[in-house]
Structures are given as structure tokens and as C-alpha cells.
Design an enzyme around this catalytic site. Structure first.
Site, mmCIF file in Angstrom:
data_model
loop_
_atom_site.group_PDB
_atom_site.id
_atom_site.type_symbol
_atom_site.label_atom_id
_atom_site.label_comp_id
_atom_site.label_asym_id
_atom_site.label_seq_id
_atom_site.Cartn_x
_atom_site.Cartn_y
_atom_site.Cartn_z
ATOM 1 N N LYS A 66 2.460 -4.676 32.220
ATOM 2 C CA LYS A 66 1.624 -3.336 32.524
ATOM 3 C C LYS A 66 1.871 -3.402 30.381
ATOM 4 O O LYS A 66 2.561 -3.681 29.959
ATOM 5 C CB LYS A 66 2.880 -2.022 32.336
ATOM 6 C CG LYS A 66 2.309 -0.848 32.338
ATOM 7 C CD LYS A 66 2.076 -0.206 33.597
ATOM 8 C CE LYS A 66 0.828 0.759 33.721
ATOM 9 N NZ LYS A 66 -0.825 0.410 32.922
ATOM 10 N N LYS A 90 10.249 -1.184 25.493
ATOM 11 C CA LYS A 90 9.287 -0.085 25.937
ATOM 12 C C LYS A 90 9.376 0.654 27.343
ATOM 13 O O LYS A 90 10.089 1.556 27.792
ATOM 14 C CB LYS A 90 7.925 0.536 25.874
ATOM 15 C CG LYS A 90 7.612 1.742 25.475
ATOM 16 C CD LYS A 90 6.024 2.137 25.206
ATOM 17 C CE LYS A 90 5.372 1.835 23.891
ATOM 18 N NZ LYS A 90 4.426 2.551 23.430
ATOM 19 N N LYS A 102 -0.067 -6.946 27.170
ATOM 20 C CA LYS A 102 -1.495 -6.192 26.118
ATOM 21 C C LYS A 102 -2.321 -7.352 26.063
ATOM 22 O O LYS A 102 -2.091 -8.532 26.279
ATOM 23 C CB LYS A 102 -0.412 -6.679 24.724
ATOM 24 C CG LYS A 102 -1.230 -5.174 24.149
ATOM 25 C CD LYS A 102 -0.378 -3.690 24.830
ATOM 26 C CE LYS A 102 -1.360 -2.565 23.999
ATOM 27 N NZ LYS A 102 -0.407 -1.801 23.692
ATOM 28 N N THR A 185 0.769 10.805 26.057
ATOM 29 C CA THR A 185 1.573 10.457 24.901
ATOM 30 C C THR A 185 1.938 11.379 24.144
ATOM 31 O O THR A 185 2.620 11.260 23.735
ATOM 32 C CB THR A 185 0.830 9.183 24.627
ATOM 33 O OG1 THR A 185 0.232 8.334 25.652
ATOM 34 C CG2 THR A 185 1.116 8.402 23.415
ATOM 35 N N ASN A 213 -4.128 10.538 13.018
ATOM 36 C CA ASN A 213 -4.928 11.030 13.580
ATOM 37 C C ASN A 213 -4.397 11.653 14.536
ATOM 38 O O ASN A 213 -4.566 12.633 15.528
ATOM 39 C CB ASN A 213 -4.527 9.652 15.239
ATOM 40 C CG ASN A 213 -5.147 9.649 16.097
ATOM 41 O OD1 ASN A 213 -6.704 10.805 16.521
ATOM 42 N ND2 ASN A 213 -5.446 8.793 17.236
ATOM 43 N N SER A 341 1.263 7.456 33.396
ATOM 44 C CA SER A 341 0.712 5.657 33.930
ATOM 45 C C SER A 341 1.613 5.024 35.101
ATOM 46 O O SER A 341 0.782 4.946 36.361
ATOM 47 C CB SER A 341 0.529 4.304 33.011
ATOM 48 O OG SER A 341 -0.402 4.573 31.903
#
Length: 408
Positions: A66, A90, A102, A185, A213, A341
Site C-alpha cells: 500500500k 507505518k 510507494k 490524515t 502547510n 484508505s
């Protein structure tokens, strides 16, 4: 220190604490598969453009691999490799049945039209479609990609394999996406921050927070909980207001002006200065490697919540640790996205949509449980939260590997 070197270093420290067999340790570091493809597309003006795409599939001992697909000019092999490995640990820390992967394409999505981005995504999917799948590798959005990218991937994949909504997550709701996924998130960062502060007998309300951000949902959700966000930065610049920034107003400004620059409710600030602003909690939420040995001594925050992947270099880790700064590591703090997810994938396989309240409640359960599990490992190994998270993740993957019949 680049992301791969730093990740390997943390892994090796965790392996030492766990007393892993040296052959098993080496085996866990080696990616399952690395894919590099050339994606050539016709541009809108008729010329041809070529881009390099990567997919690193790191480990599948605990379930399908994933990880996100990133469109960014700096996408390169080492970074993708490090992020794939981080995803393995993770997903194990979050205790969801996945491994790590990834991917990405070295491009600047701002330089491409919508139709060029669609062609690029479809070509990339054509090149990797037989190596991803519902029970093999499930991509998701990352930097520079979003629900539309996942919709194109799903459509292209389905041409080869039939309609398969569970093959990607982070999709639009109309194509099987999960309610609550866009905020996941950020909401996970909120739950993680609350879990950490509760441990220290504190609450978010009234705490001064510096934020990297502002596009993040975490800023909005923490503001709603009474957190006082005093500094914010993004790609356009940085701003501060020691009395607290009006986040809803700022988000409207960002929507209209594509960034925080020029916001009237705060003073402008040098982008690097945000890290050393006077605040209780610092939340780096964009690119990696921004906290390093050059600025670590200047950081005034008591808590750092790593909403970004790998924002803190190991050298900075040591400096901050000596100062008594508590760091909530990325492999736990920003795992809300991959956790929801997982919920989306489960809903797609079941063919049954959850309401948003159920998604958020389940996320809180997972984030709270994972924090307790990390703390338990900290006590067992007498280590900080980063090593607590790494030993937790690495131990779960190592156990699954051995139980499946691994032999040196």
C-alpha cells in the site's frame, strides 16, 4: 541526510533493540520489487514528452502492499524506496493488514494540462497494471495527485481487469471513495496530538501551534478544538499572528489566492522562520528534511508532531532529544490517511458504504490504540517515541515474515 539513509538508520536501531537475526534484518530491508518505467505522452501542442515513473513494492508479509503515487519534480529512486519502506512500518504500527509500497512520476503537475495529466496517468497505469491489484498492491494519492488521478487509474486498470474499485483508494465518492477520506490524515494528526497531550496531562485548547502547510485539514480541526495557530507556511510564504490566526478566513484566502501570501490577518515571515517561532507545538506538514542540525537548536516548541514524511533528520533528533523536545514520529502521526484508505478498501470489497461518523469513530479507535501500543514498546525498550514506533512496526513485520515460513 537523505530519506533512505535516515530510514535505514532508524530501522537498524530498531532491529538492534529487538535483537533481530542479522539475516532476517537484511531480508526485511530489501524491497520485494522495484519498477521503473518510461512514460511517453503526446503533449497538447503535438510534441512528445517523456517522464520516468517508479513503483517500489517493499514488503507484503502482512498483506497487500500500500502506498501513494506522487507527481513531483524531485521524485527519484532513493526517495521512493525510503517512502515505500516507511509505509511497511507505518501500516504495521497502525495494525492494518497491509505492507508498504510507494510510487511516483518525476514531473511538475503545474506545468501539465488536465488532458496531459490524464494521458500520463493512463500510460503509467498501462505500464504497471499487471503488478498492482486488489490483493497485491493498492495505490493511493500523494503529493501532486488526488481523487481525479485515482479515477483515471481505476478506469485504466479496469480496462484490463474488469471494474475493480478496491484497486486504488482516495477515489471520488461517486466511484467508491470513502466519506471522511479527504480529512483523514489531518483528523489522524488531531487524534495523535490529543493522545500525546493526554499522556502529559494537557489539552489542545489554548496551545500555541506552528503549522507547515495550511492546506491541511489538521489546521482546521485543531483550530476547532481551541488550538491557537500562531504561524503558518506553505509554498508561497509564511505568516504569523501571536494572538492566533483566523483559520477559516485564512482557508478562504488560500482558496482565492492559491497560498497564504498576502493574508491580511497576520504578518509575513521568512519561510524558514516558522520552525523557530515561539509555540508549544510545531507541526511540519509538507516536505521532508526541513528540521536539521542547522536549525534544531533554535526550535522553541516542546512538542513536534510529524504530519509530513521524514521532516526531521536523525542528527536533529539527537539535538532535540537533549533539549527535552518530544517528537511524535511520522510513521504514527500521519497514519490517519492510510488507515482510512484501508476502510475505503474494506468498503469496496464488501460493496457497502459506511457513514462518515463510523469512519471517524473507527479512525479514532485505531489512532488511540496505536499510540498505546507505541508507548508500550517505549517502556519495554526504554526508548523515545520514534524508536517505540519503529520497534513496534518492525517487530510486527518480522513476526509475520517468520510465521509465514521465512528461512535464511
Amino acid at each position: 541526510m537523505n530519506a533512505l539513509v535516515a530510514t535505514n538508520r532508524n530501522f537498524k536501531l530498531a532491529a538492534r533493540l529487538l535483537g533481530l537475526d542479522s539475516k532476517l534484518e537484511k531480508s526485511l530491508l530489501i524491497p520485494f520489487r522495484e519498477i521503473k518505467v518510461e512514460c511517453t505522452i503526446p503533449k497538447d501542442d503535438g510534441t512528445l514528452a517523456s517522464f520516468v515513473g517508479f513503483r517500489v513494492q517493499h514488503d507484503n508479509a502482512r498483506g497487500p502492499m500500500k502506498g501513494g503515487i506522487r507527481y513531483h519534480p524531485e521524485v527519484e529512486h532513493d526517495e521512493v524506496n525510503a517512502l515505500a519502506q516507511l509505509m511497511t512500518w507505518k501500516t504495521a504500527v497502525a495494525n492494518i493488514p497491509y505492507g508498504g509500497a510507494k510510487g511516483g512520476i518525476g514531473c511538475d503537475p503545474r506545468d501539465l494540462s488536465i488532458s496531459e495529466l490524464e494521458r500520463l496517468t493512463r500510460v503509467f497505469t498501462q505500464k504497471i497494471h499487471d503488478l498492482i491489484g486488489i490483493h497485491a498492491d493498492v495505490p493511493a494519492p500523494d503529493m501532486g495527485t488526488g481523487p481525479q488521478t485515482m479515477a483515471w487509474m481505476l478506469d485504466e486498470y479496469s480496462k484490463f481487469h474488469g471494474y475493480s474499485p478496491a484497486v486504488v483508494t482516495g477515489k471520488p465518492i461517486d466511484l467508491g471513495g470513502s466519506l471522511g477520506r479527504d480529512a483523514a490524515t489531518g483528523r489522524g494528526v488531531l487524534f495523535a496530538t490529543e493522545a500525546l497531550l493526554n499522556e502529559h496531562g494537557k489539552a489542545i485548547s489554548g496551545k500555541k501551534i506552528g503549522f507547515g502547510n495550511v492546506g491541511s485539514w489538521a489546521a482546521r480541526l485543531i483550530h476547532e478544538k481551541g488550538g491557537k495557530i500562531v504561524a503558518v507556511s506553505d509554498i508561497t510564504g509564511a505568516i504569523k499572528n501571536s494572538k492566533g490566526i483566523d483559520i477559516p478566513r485564512l482557508l478562504n484566502h488560500v482558496k482565492e489566492n492559491k497560498g497564504v501570501k498576502g493574508f491580511e490577518g497576520a504578518d509575513s515571515l521568512g519561510p524558514e522562520s516558522i520552525l523557530v517561532e515561539d509555540c508549544d507545538i510545531l507541526i511540519p506538514a509538507a516536505l521532508g528534511g526541513i528540521i536539521n542540525r542547522e536549525n534544531a537548536n533554535e526550535i522553541k516548541a516542546k512538542f513536534i508532531i510529524e504530519a509530513a514524511n521524514h521532516p526531521t533528520d536523525p542528527e536533529a533528533d539527537e539535538i532535540l532529544s537533549k533539549k527535552g523536545v518530544i517528537i511524535l514520529p511520522d510513521i504514527y502521526a500521519n497514519s490517519g490517511g492510510v488507515t482510512v484508505s484501508y476502510f475505503e478498501w474494506v468498503q469496496n470489497i464488501q460493496g457497502f458504504l459506511w457513514d462518515e461518523e463510523k469512519v471517524n469513530n473507527e479512525l479514532k479507535t485505531y489512532m488511540t490504540k496505536a499510540f498505546k501500543d507505541v508507548k508500550k514498546m517505549c517502556q519495554v525498550h526504554n526508548c523515545d517515541l520514534r524508536m517505540g514506533a519503529f520497534t513496534l512496526g518492525v517487530n510486527r513485520v518480522a513476526r509475520a515474515t517468520v510465521m509465514r515460513g521465512w528461512e535464511a
